[in-house]
Design an enzyme around this catalytic site. Sequence first.
Site, PDB file in Angstrom:
ATOM      1  N   VAL A  35       0.849  -1.184   0.000  1.00  0.00           N
ATOM      2  CA  VAL A  35       0.000   0.000   0.000  1.00  0.00           C
ATOM      3  C   VAL A  35       0.884   1.233   0.000  1.00  0.00           C
ATOM      4  CG1 VAL A  35      -0.174   0.026   2.527  1.00  0.00           C
ATOM      5  CG2 VAL A  35      -1.902   1.196   1.160  1.00  0.00           C
ATOM      6  N   SER A  36       0.530   2.218  -0.810  1.00  0.00           N
ATOM      7  CA  SER A  36       1.265   3.478  -0.844  1.00  0.00           C
ATOM      8  C   SER A  36       0.478   4.528  -0.080  1.00  0.00           C
ATOM      9  CB  SER A  36       1.485   3.939  -2.289  1.00  0.00           C
ATOM     10  OG  SER A  36       0.259   4.299  -2.878  1.00  0.00           O
ATOM     11  N   THR A  37       1.131   5.655   0.205  1.00  0.00           N
ATOM     12  CA  THR A  37       0.459   6.733   0.930  1.00  0.00           C
ATOM     13  C   THR A  37      -0.668   7.328   0.098  1.00  0.00           C
ATOM     14  OG1 THR A  37       2.175   8.216   0.103  1.00  0.00           O
ATOM     15  CG2 THR A  37       2.457   7.333   2.321  1.00  0.00           C
ATOM     16  N   GLY A  40       4.706   2.439   2.122  1.00  0.00           N
ATOM     17  CA  GLY A  40       5.669   3.409   1.599  1.00  0.00           C
ATOM     18  C   GLY A  40       5.072   4.248   0.510  1.00  0.00           C
TER      19      GLY A  40
END
Length: 305
Positions: free
Chosen positions: A22-24, A49
Site C-alpha cells: 500500500v502506498s500513501t 511506503g
Amino acid sequence: MATAAYLNSPSLQQRLIGYARVSTEDQLNDAQVDELRAAGCHRIHQEHGSGASRARPVLAKLLKDLAMGDVLVVVRLDRLARSVSHLLDVIEDLEKRGVHFRSLRDPIDTSTPHGMFSLQVLGAVAQLERALIAERTKSGMQAAKARGRLAGNPGLRERRPEAIRAVSAARERAYLDELIVSAQTWLPTVRRLRPRHSWDNVVRILNRRGHDWTVERLRRAVHRLVREKLAEPELLARSLRRPPEDHLMRLVAGIAIADPNLSLRDIAAQLDQMQERPPRGGRKWQPSSVRALLDEASRIGLVRA
C-alpha cells in the site's frame, strides 16, 4: 484410501503466503489483507511506503525466504511488479526454486495449466510491447532527422542539470530494482562467506555457480543493498590479511560453506575447473587433499567438523 490421506496431509499442502503493498496515495491495505485471508493465506507480509519509492525491503526478504512448494499470493499484479517484464523476471526466478505465484484478480496461477497459459500470453504481450516501443522510437528518430532536428532529450543535449539529475535518478532506481530481484540468488552466499573470506574468493565461488560477477561490481551491489538497509553492514568489513599458504584452505572452506551438500570429490572437481594447483603438486585434486584442508579449516573454527 491410505494414499489419498497421505497426499492430503498438512505437510504436503501448499503454503499460501500473501503480499500486500500500500502506498500513501492508495490507503487500501485492509481490503488487500481481507482478500488474502479469504483466499487462505496463513501469513501476510505488508509493505508500506510512497508510491514513488522503488525500494521494497519487505518484498526482498519475502522473496528470499520462500521455499519449494510455497505459493506467493497477491491481490493484483501491480502489487508485486511495476511492469510486465519485471513481473515475468520475478516469476521466472520463483519457478526455478519451485515456488508458485497466484494473483487473485487476474487469471495467473503458475501451479495450474491455465494459469501458466495466461503467463505465456503475458510474455508475448511484453515482447510485443518492447517491439512496439522500439519501432516508435525508431520512427520518431527518423521523423526528427527528416525535420532537421536532433533526436533525444533536449535537456541532456543542452546539459541542463535538472535533466541530468532525472536521468541519473532513473538509472539508479532501475539498478536497485534489478538488485532486489536478483539478490535472492547470490546474497545468501555472500552472507555465509563475508567478511571471513576475501571478495576474490566470494566472486570465484559465485561465478562457479553460474553468476558473472567481478569484485568491483559485487562490492558495489552489496554497498547499495547496505545503504538501502537490505543487507548487513558487516558484509563490508575488511577481511583479515592471511599468509599466502592460507589461500587454498580458505578457498576450499568457502566452497564447502557455500554448498554444504558437495562431496569431497565434488569440491576437488570444482578446484580443477577453477585451475587451482593442488598443494603438493600433481595434475588433479584428490579428495584426500580436500579433506586435509577442511580438517585444517575446522581446527581454526572456519568450518564445522
